[in-house]
Design a protein around this motif. Structure first.
Motif, PDB file in Angstrom:
ATOM      1  N   MET A  67       4.634  -2.967  -4.728  1.00  0.00           N
ATOM      2  CA  MET A  67       5.458  -1.855  -4.240  1.00  0.00           C
ATOM      3  C   MET A  67       5.065  -0.544  -4.925  1.00  0.00           C
ATOM      4  O   MET A  67       5.017   0.508  -4.289  1.00  0.00           O
ATOM      5  N   TYR A  70       1.899   0.633  -3.441  1.00  0.00           N
ATOM      6  CA  TYR A  70       2.150   1.179  -2.093  1.00  0.00           C
ATOM      7  C   TYR A  70       2.669   2.613  -2.200  1.00  0.00           C
ATOM      8  O   TYR A  70       2.232   3.504  -1.468  1.00  0.00           O
ATOM      9  N   ALA A  71       3.600   2.800  -3.147  1.00  0.00           N
ATOM     10  CA  ALA A  71       4.142   4.147  -3.366  1.00  0.00           C
ATOM     11  C   ALA A  71       3.025   5.106  -3.778  1.00  0.00           C
ATOM     12  O   ALA A  71       2.969   6.247  -3.327  1.00  0.00           O
ATOM     13  N   LEU A  74       0.242   5.404  -0.561  1.00  0.00           N
ATOM     14  CA  LEU A  74       0.648   5.635   0.832  1.00  0.00           C
ATOM     15  C   LEU A  74       0.061   6.932   1.388  1.00  0.00           C
ATOM     16  O   LEU A  74      -0.506   6.952   2.489  1.00  0.00           O
ATOM     17  N   GLU A  75       0.183   7.995   0.620  1.00  0.00           N
ATOM     18  CA  GLU A  75      -0.281   9.284   1.146  1.00  0.00           C
ATOM     19  C   GLU A  75      -1.791   9.447   1.030  1.00  0.00           C
ATOM     20  O   GLU A  75      -2.394  10.158   1.831  1.00  0.00           O
ATOM     21  N   PHE A  79      -0.750   5.929   6.324  1.00  0.00           N
ATOM     22  CA  PHE A  79       0.246   4.892   6.639  1.00  0.00           C
ATOM     23  C   PHE A  79      -0.400   3.594   7.102  1.00  0.00           C
ATOM     24  O   PHE A  79      -0.068   2.512   6.624  1.00  0.00           O
ATOM     25  N   THR A  83      -0.092   0.480   4.678  1.00  0.00           N
ATOM     26  CA  THR A  83       0.909  -0.500   5.118  1.00  0.00           C
ATOM     27  C   THR A  83       0.251  -1.833   5.469  1.00  0.00           C
ATOM     28  O   THR A  83       0.775  -2.901   5.139  1.00  0.00           O
ATOM     29  N   PHE A  86      -0.526  -3.448   2.247  1.00  0.00           N
ATOM     30  CA  PHE A  86       0.724  -3.811   1.580  1.00  0.00           C
ATOM     31  C   PHE A  86       1.316  -5.092   2.183  1.00  0.00           C
ATOM     32  O   PHE A  86       1.649  -6.037   1.469  1.00  0.00           O
ATOM     33  N   LEU A  87       1.405  -5.111   3.497  1.00  0.00           N
ATOM     34  CA  LEU A  87       2.006  -6.278   4.159  1.00  0.00           C
ATOM     35  C   LEU A  87       1.136  -7.519   3.969  1.00  0.00           C
ATOM     36  O   LEU A  87       1.622  -8.596   3.615  1.00  0.00           O
ATOM     37  N   GLY A  90       1.354  -8.712   0.477  1.00  0.00           N
ATOM     38  CA  GLY A  90       2.692  -9.276   0.253  1.00  0.00           C
ATOM     39  C   GLY A  90       2.804 -10.686   0.813  1.00  0.00           C
ATOM     40  O   GLY A  90       3.310 -11.598   0.148  1.00  0.00           O
ATOM     41  N   LEU A 109       3.207  -5.077  13.358  1.00  0.00           N
ATOM     42  CA  LEU A 109       4.221  -4.256  12.706  1.00  0.00           C
ATOM     43  C   LEU A 109       3.680  -2.866  12.359  1.00  0.00           C
ATOM     44  O   LEU A 109       4.324  -1.848  12.641  1.00  0.00           O
ATOM     45  N   PHE A 113       5.113   0.204  14.484  1.00  0.00           N
ATOM     46  CA  PHE A 113       5.924   1.190  13.771  1.00  0.00           C
ATOM     47  C   PHE A 113       5.281   2.574  13.879  1.00  0.00           C
ATOM     48  O   PHE A 113       5.965   3.577  14.082  1.00  0.00           O
ATOM     49  N   PRO A 125       2.025   9.711   7.101  1.00  0.00           N
ATOM     50  CA  PRO A 125       0.824  10.178   6.400  1.00  0.00           C
ATOM     51  C   PRO A 125      -0.457   9.652   7.051  1.00  0.00           C
ATOM     52  O   PRO A 125      -0.542   8.482   7.411  1.00  0.00           O
TER      53      PRO A 125
END
Lengths: 141, 511
Positions: A67, A70-71, A74-75, A79, A83, A86-87, A90, A109, A113, A125
């Motif tokens: 997490m 990811y933070a 992300l930018e 995205f 993402t 990240f997914l 995870g 997803l 999204f 982003p």
């Protein structure tokens, strides 16, 4: 206690010091009330049951680190890439090994999204590298 | 009487107002908007991390091209849909998208997971929501002109004590021996609410020089961090327990006659309570759901199953109350221009963006908007029931998602829900910190709901205390100046001392 001490760091205007109720008043009330409750808690501690930490393992630590990454990215990555990674990571950390499910959920997803947000004109982003890649692609074409 | 109604309805009677509202709403265009709002709200509200605030915030740009009344009708539908969707995620995966549905998870989640009755839990929530919304809409239609006067008669001291009462009731939600922990968490929530700029004085508090904290901690961030994200981490921590196969309702979507009989008094009480709590500016769905839950818990004698373990009254009460409070919360918004909650604050922003100033003049200057929103609430509730009951088996399939897929999904929606509000990655770091801290506190047995309640009420509590003290020239005598404040003070004292009284009574009876 720390909160109570920190209330003294609240900078007041010179006239506010004399006010009935200034920016420090409510935090001081909270600090006093909280300290009294903490004292009561220490004086009358509830029966202690050792918490069940059997699941505390690398999975949990891995997810927290994921997490934070990811933070952080992300930018920079944008995205879609951030993402997707990240997914996918995870799912892998939690033991998902079926490539079809892993890929399908990640792509559906992330793409779904992104499209939903694009339809709503919410700009996610794009990533710091997008511009240079677009430039290269435009140059090639 | 006639003069009163006319004075408060902008020259038209309540009947005229209802007819005006029906004429506006019962067009194909506006009915489609109600349906679309409910559907979109339900889907967004169901996603952990995205509650009504996010749902409405996402929809506001779309409504700018609409007529103000149509825009408000759509947003009202989104609001109801998101509340219902939030209840669904509270029940199925214990991840409320909004504080108003936190109390729903207390018994809804155990009913769905431990008792393996997700269909019964979802059907109970749907019927209770519908009944709560319907009763509240009727109450609103009948009493709208009078409620503005009642709300106006409350003073700062009354608001302050009402909020203290709401906070002191956290002891009712705490389990035996955990009252002190609940109160400590309330104070932690209050402390967190002071982070940011004090808007009255324009002074920064506890920002540690960071620009990211100037606006304070977002409510959504705290709600997502303490509930959705920490729940996802909890599922990993308590791995064995969470890996049990979920039960999906293929039948049993109806509740039995005995269930209906059991919840009718609960729904009636909770709807009325929820509606009137919702009317009070600053209260809203969260307090209504917690109060009604506390009330049912205190009224129940030897409940089976116990509250917190899947009791049907524990599910019906907050569901009826939060929906009724949503209806009630439109009263201060439309008549006083004061938002009763974060969601109505966003709706206030939308109204202002349409060039409409909510307040006592709204009923006079824009009766069409006022009455069409009220009528659309009832129609929205009808649509929600018609839309969601047949979809329950499909919604419930969420439980079939394996933990390895579900946990990262919750993490994603929680983080993205927070990011979409601020577009600031600092909030992403902060939500991780909040979630890890919440996980540690939950492991040590500290409840999270009181923290959230303290946080939500902190700002309003401070504002009203400041006003009350200023009016009384710095004297705390305002607490005992008027009968209403004395009554409230008495109830607060009893509530705070109730654990001690219960203990003394049990010691006395055991002798």
């Amino acid at each position: 206690m720390a909160y109570g001490f920190a209330t003294q760091d609240i900078q007041l205007d010179f006239w506010a010091e004399e006010e009935l109720f200034n920016a420090r008043s409510f935090p001081i009330l909270i600090a006093v009330g909280g300290s009294l409750l903490a004292l009561l808690y220490m004086a009358f501690p509830p029966a202690f049951e050792p918490p069940d930490l059997s699941g505390f393992n690398l999975e949990l630590i891995g997810l927290v680190v994921l997490m934070l990454l990811y933070a952080g990215f992300l930018e920079q990555l944008g995205f879609i890439v951030a993402t997707g990674l990240f997914l996918c990571t995870g799912f892998l950390v939690l033991g998902e090994r079926r490539p079809a499910r892993l890929g399908l959920v990640t792509v559906a997803l992330t793409g779904g999204f992104y499209c939903l947000m694009a339809t709503l004109e919410i700009h996610l982003p794009q990533g710091g590298w997008t511009g240079s890649w677009q430039g290269i692609l435009e140059g090639l074409l | 009487m006639d003069r009163f109604v006319a004075r408060h309805s902008g020259g038209i009677t309540v009947i005229d107002g209802i007819l005006l509202g029906l004429t506006t709403v019962l067009t194909l265009y506006n009915l489609t908007l109600v349906l679309a709002g409910c559907a979109v709200g339900t889907i967004i509200g169901m996603l952990p991390g995205l509650g009504p605030i996010s749902a409405i915030a996402l929809m506001i740009p779309i409504t700018y091209s609409f007529e103000p009344s149509s825009g408000m009708i759509l947003l009202a539908g989104v609001y109801y849909g998101a509340i219902f969707g939030g209840s669904t995620s509270s029940i199925l995966i214990n991840a409320p998208g909004v504080a108003g549905t936190v109390a729903t998870s207390f018994d809804g989640y155990p009913m769905a997971s431990q008792l393996r009755q997700p269909g019964r839990a979802l059907a109970t929530a749907a019927y209770s929501s519908f009944a709560g919304g319907t009763l509240a809409a009727l109450l609103l239609l009948l009493t709208a002109p009078f409620l503005a006067d009642i709300s106006l008669s409350f003073q700062s001291a009354d608001y302050f004590l009402m909020m203290v009462l709401g906070l002191s009731l956290v002891s009712a939600f705490a389990s035996e021996g955990e009252h002190l922990k609940a109160l400590i968490m309330t104070f932690l929530g209050l402390a967190l609410s002071t982070v940011g700029t004090d808007l009255t004085a324009g002074v920064q508090r506890f920002t540690f020089g960071r620009m990211d904290l100037i606006d304070g901690i977002s409510f959504l961030l705290l709600a997502m961090g303490t509930f959705a994200l920490s729940e996802a981490l909890m599922m990993v921590l308590h791995r064995r327990r969470s890996e049990a196969a979920p039960t999906i309702p293929t039948s049993g979507l109806r509740i039995s006659k005995s269930d209906i009989k059991a919840i009718i008094p609960t729904i009636s009480r909770s709807s009325v309570l929820g509606f009137f709590v919702g009317v009070l500016p600053g209260a809203g769905a969260t307090i209504a759901s917690f109060l009604s839950y506390g009330l049912e818990k205190s009224l129940a004698r030897n409940p089976d199953p116990r509250f917190g373990e899947g009791n049907i009254k524990g599910l019906a009460a907050p569901e009826a109350a939060n929906n009724a409070a949503c209806t009630g919360s439109f009263v201060p918004l439309l008549t006083l221009g004061i938002p009763g909650s974060g969601t109505t604050a966003i709706l206030l922003g939308a109204l202002i963006a349409y060039g409409i100033q909510p307040g006592p003049r709204l009923m006079v200057d824009e009766p069409q908007i006022f009455w069409s929103v009220i009528v659309s609430m009832y129609i929205g509730n009808l649509f929600l029931l018609a839309l969601n009951l047949p979809l329950i088996p499909y919604l419930a399939r969420l439980l079939l998602i394996p933990r390895s897929i579900l946990v990262p999904l919750i993490m994603f929606f929680s983080m993205m829900g927070v990011y979409l509000v601020s577009f600031n990655t600092f909030d992403l770091y902060l939500i991780v910190l909040v979630a890890v801290s919440a996980l540690a506190l939950r492991v040590l047995g500290f409840p999270m709901a009181p923290l959230l309640l303290g946080f939500i009420l902190g700002g309003m509590l401070e504002d009203n205390l400041r006003r009350a003290l200023t009016i009384s020239d710095g004297s705390w005598g305002f607490l005992i100046e008027r009968p209403i404040t004395m009554v409230l003070l008495g109830i607060i004292s009893l509530t705070l001392l109730s654990p001690l009284i219960r203990k003394l009574v049990s010691v006395a009876t055991s002798r």
